[in-house]
Design a protein around this motif. Sequence first.
Motif, PDB file in Angstrom:
ATOM      1  N   ALA A 135       0.829  -1.192   0.000  1.00 52.22           N
ATOM      2  CA  ALA A 135       0.000   0.000   0.000  1.00 52.22           C
ATOM      3  C   ALA A 135       0.873   1.256   0.000  1.00 52.22           C
ATOM      4  O   ALA A 135       2.038   1.228   0.405  1.00 52.22           O
ATOM      5  N   VAL A 136       0.272   2.332  -0.469  1.00 48.39           N
ATOM      6  CA  VAL A 136       0.990   3.598  -0.564  1.00 48.39           C
ATOM      7  C   VAL A 136       0.336   4.618   0.367  1.00 48.39           C
ATOM      8  O   VAL A 136      -0.760   4.394   0.889  1.00 48.39           O
ATOM      9  N   ASN A 137       1.024   5.744   0.577  1.00 46.69           N
ATOM     10  CA  ASN A 137       0.437   6.813   1.378  1.00 46.69           C
ATOM     11  C   ASN A 137      -0.806   7.338   0.684  1.00 46.69           C
ATOM     12  O   ASN A 137      -0.813   7.544  -0.527  1.00 46.69           O
ATOM     13  N   CYS A 138      -1.852   7.556   1.442  1.00 43.84           N
ATOM     14  CA  CYS A 138      -3.109   8.064   0.880  1.00 43.84           C
ATOM     15  C   CYS A 138      -2.952   9.524   0.497  1.00 43.84           C
ATOM     16  O   CYS A 138      -2.235  10.278   1.164  1.00 43.84           O
ATOM     17  N   PRO A 139      -3.645   9.921  -0.560  1.00 44.42           N
ATOM     18  CA  PRO A 139      -3.573  11.332  -0.971  1.00 44.42           C
ATOM     19  C   PRO A 139      -4.247  12.262   0.019  1.00 44.42           C
ATOM     20  O   PRO A 139      -5.038  11.922   0.807  1.00 44.42           O
TER      21      PRO A 139
END
Length: 144
Positions: free
Chosen positions: A140-144
């Motif tokens: 997962a990536v950092n949420c915008p």
Amino acid sequence: MRYLVLGVFSLTLFSFSCKKRVDYAQYAEFHYLNSTSKKIVMDYPKKKFAIEANGGEYFFEVRGIGPESISPDSYNFGLPINLTEENRIPVTIKIGDKCFISTETSEHTLINVNSYKIEKINEGHYKFTYTFTEADYNRAVNCP
């Protein structure tokens, strides 16, 4: 002679129009399991849910009609993202403070039925289980 022609025409017409189409019940269960230490939140049109950490589960059913025999590929996936009026890909789910993004080509994705554990219950009835893992959180990536 007219009656003979009318009779032949009627028999021909009825023989083509009396074929019976039979539809069969199709049933799928979709189970989403959370084996991460983070809460999972799905905020998706027509499918909003949260799954608690460490063993939480969300479940829903899909019912329909179709041919007598059906393969798991025919179900594709449970989330209603193939709506013609709206684009639903990619699918983003929050795992803790990160965003897990599913596309058709993702390694472990909600969109591809092959990412699910598939169990055939009986003809026309399948159970699909998707397990969120720590590997999903790590991808997962950092949420915008």
